[in-house]
Design an enzyme around this catalytic site. Structure first.
Site, PDB file in Angstrom:
ATOM      1  CB  SER A  27      -4.946  18.007  -0.776  1.00 14.79           C
ATOM      2  OG  SER A  27      -5.046  16.879  -1.594  1.00 14.79           O
TER       3      SER A  27
ATOM      4  CG  ASP B 184      -2.190   0.822   1.018  1.00 16.22           C
ATOM      5  OD1 ASP B 184      -2.060   1.974   0.564  1.00 16.22           O
ATOM      6  OD2 ASP B 184      -3.295   0.323   1.276  1.00 16.22           O
TER       7      ASP B 184
ATOM      8  CE  LYS C 276       9.633  12.766 -20.575  1.00 20.10           C
ATOM      9  NZ  LYS C 276      10.350  11.624 -19.989  1.00 20.10           N
TER      10      LYS C 276
ATOM     11  CG  HIS D  14       7.760  27.515 -15.241  1.00 16.10           C
ATOM     12  ND1 HIS D  14       7.116  27.931 -16.379  1.00 16.10           N
ATOM     13  CD2 HIS D  14       8.543  26.503 -15.630  1.00 16.10           C
ATOM     14  CE1 HIS D  14       7.520  27.219 -17.402  1.00 16.10           C
ATOM     15  NE2 HIS D  14       8.395  26.340 -16.972  1.00 16.10           N
TER      16      HIS D  14
ATOM     17  CB  THR E 290      11.090  19.550 -23.844  1.00 17.66           C
ATOM     18  OG1 THR E 290      11.110  20.310 -22.639  1.00 17.66           O
ATOM     19  CG2 THR E 290       9.656  19.277 -24.229  1.00 17.66           C
TER      20      THR E 290
END
Length: 525
Positions: free
Chosen positions: A161, A97, A322, A244, A319
């Site tokens: 959160s 978990d 990728k 950003h 970027t």
């Protein structure tokens, strides 16, 4: 033993899978709200004159603020991190978990009050028409009443959160990997979630501090951002540098999901996995060093503008790594155009478009004049990755198959409509139409009308998507894990000659990359 009630299970659950389901449902509800606001905005902009707000331009800005907060904090982040991250990260590293199961529960229950606060900030008194609550527009002089305070309370709740969730993910990855699973061997999705958690942990406290100072300015007569009291509103924009890293917080889990989808549907491991990990890490690091490229018009000195231009251009390197690695994964693979693969290819196109426009906008001189690359990266990059992720992992989450035809219709409608909606915004920005303006000269009407039509079609795609989910939950056949393997089954499913190299490739991959169509090959082996 007494059966646990339905309410008790879903309210107090500490199971990572149950929590993922609550996040998913919550995210879908918030998405409907945020989408509704975007359609209202586009309807108002379909003509140069006021259409629906009866000349109340402030209401238009209120809807913009509510739309941004709902989509980012209540939809994209809860679904990518809360739903997919919670469900699959422990399974991918062999953990039973999450590390702190009850913390998982409270990090979800901070979100519904956040949704209530955002709804109240939109509907109470005049509403919060501040964009990202920038002072002096968000000061008491410009925006009296509780609306802006409620928007900031919502930011506080969603920040708590996300912080709790980020700590949970990091401890889980560090401490709960199964025996023998070195960090460098973790799946790319786990790495993506790990980097995202780091970004959240480092950026959210700064945002929370900046927002808290603004609350004090509004309610306790402090002067952090009040010019008359010796403060500086630009300080708020620097504490909102969170803006950003937030872009990468939203897109990075999508990077992880895309890597898995492209690998599965091209039947190859991801090209340059180590490079992908380093690229994600360097994007996370650079994300903290380029925040002022959102602030070129505030009067930065020339040296700062030169630095932020250069640093932003550097972002294109990881970027690009990728993008090329994904293309190399597809190249020479045995491509199958399943629904998740369609979304993956759609993501590649839209994210590359957004990335290329980002390189242009990194230039301080051009950025003053041009607008809109944000939506290509997020409305299409993040959205395509999480919808594709749903089609990819939904059968594993629910144990039910989706209807492929409806899934394909969903993709094509969504892909065409979002391009129809956001591509014309580039032309409008090039022609000098400012953002957040509900009324405009007739010269801008043509492209605005096209964009609004795209918005209307995107609503149709949302309906098709909901229909697809409903059919999956109501009529989806159970995923039968026990396949009856007979010689006929093997013979009828072998689509090509078995070569030793194929078998070596399949057997060398982690189990989660094995696809159903490879089963006969594994069996006959």
């Amino acid at each position: 033993m007494k059966q646990m009630s339905y309410m008790t299970r879903w309210t107090y659950s500490t199971s990572h899978k149950d929590m993922a389901m609550t996040y998913l449902m919550y995210g879908m509800m918030s998405a409907m709200m945020g989408t509704g606001m975007s359609v209202m905005m586009r309807a108002e902009l379909s003509n140069g004159n006021s259409q629906f707000f009866h000349g109340n331009n402030h209401a238009f800005n209120v809807i913009i603020t509510g739309h941004a907060m709902a989509m980012i904090f209540l939809f994209v982040m809860p679904v990518t991190m809360g739903a997919f991250g919670n469900f699959f990260l422990p399974m991918m590293i062999g953990a039973v978990d999450m590390a702190f199961a009850r913390l998982n529960n409270i990090s979800f229950w901070c979100l519904p009050p956040g949704l209530v606060c955002i709804m109240c900030s939109v509907t109470m008194e005049n509403g919060a028409g501040t964009g990202w609550t920038y002072p002096p527009l968000s000061s008491m002089g410009s925006h009296s009443g509780p609306s802006v305070d409620l928007a900031m309370f919502a930011l506080h709740l969603t920040s708590i959160s996300s912080l709790l969730g980020a700590m949970n993910f990091m401890v889980t990855v560090f401490n709960m990997r199964t025996m023998g699973l070195h960090m460098m061997n973790m799946p790319l999705f786990v790495w993506a979630m790990f980097f995202t958690a780091f970004l959240l942990l480092l950026s959210l406290p700064v945002l929370t501090a900046g927002v808290t100072l603004l609350l004090m300015d509004r309610n306790f007569n402090t002067g952090f951002y009040e010019v008359g009291a010796g403060g500086d509103p630009i300080t708020y924009e620097h504490t909102f540098f969170f803006g950003h890293p937030e872009v990468y917080i939203m897109i990075m889990p999508g990077f992880g999901m895309m890597s898995h989808m492209m690998s599965t549907y091209s039947k190859k491991p991801v090209f340059g996995e180590m490079g992908m990990i380093y690229a994600m890490g360097s994007m996370g690091l650079l994300g903290f060093l380029v925040w002022s490229h959102h602030m070129y018009v505030v009067g930065l000195d020339m040296d700062s503008r030169a630095y932020f231009t250069s640093a932003t251009m550097m972002m294109a390197v990881p970027t690009g790594i990728k993008i090329w690695a994904w293309l190399a994964t597809l190249y020479g693979g045995e491509l199958r155009l399943g629904v998740p693969m369609l979304f993956a290819l759609g993501f590649l196109f839209t994210f590359t478009m957004g990335g290329v426009t980002g390189v242009m906008l990194s230039n301080a001189s051009m950025d003053v004049a041009f607008h809109d690359h944000f939506h290509y990266v997020l409305s299409m990059g993040a959205l395509f990755s999480l919808v594709g992720g749903y089609y990819y992992w939904g059968p594993a989450m629910f144990g039910l198959k989706y209807n492929r035809m409806w899934g394909e219709v969903h993709f094509w409608l969504l892909f065409m409509s979002v391009n129809m909606m956001f591509l014309p915004m580039h032309f409008l920005g090039l022609n000098g139409m400012p953002r957040r303006m509900p009324q405009y000269p007739d010269a801008f009407m043509g492209w605005n009308y096209v964009s609004s039509m795209g918005s209307a079609i995107s609503m149709m795609s949302v309906m098709v998507g909901l229909k697809s989910v409903l059919m999956q939950l109501e009529d989806g056949e159970n995923q039968d894990m026990e396949v009856q393997v007979t010689p006929d089954f093997v013979e009828s499913n072998l689509t090509r000659d078995i070569r030793d190299s194929d078998l070596e490739l399949i057997l060398s991959r982690p189990a989660e990359y094995h696809t159903f169509s490879e089963l006969p090959m594994l069996i006959s082996h």
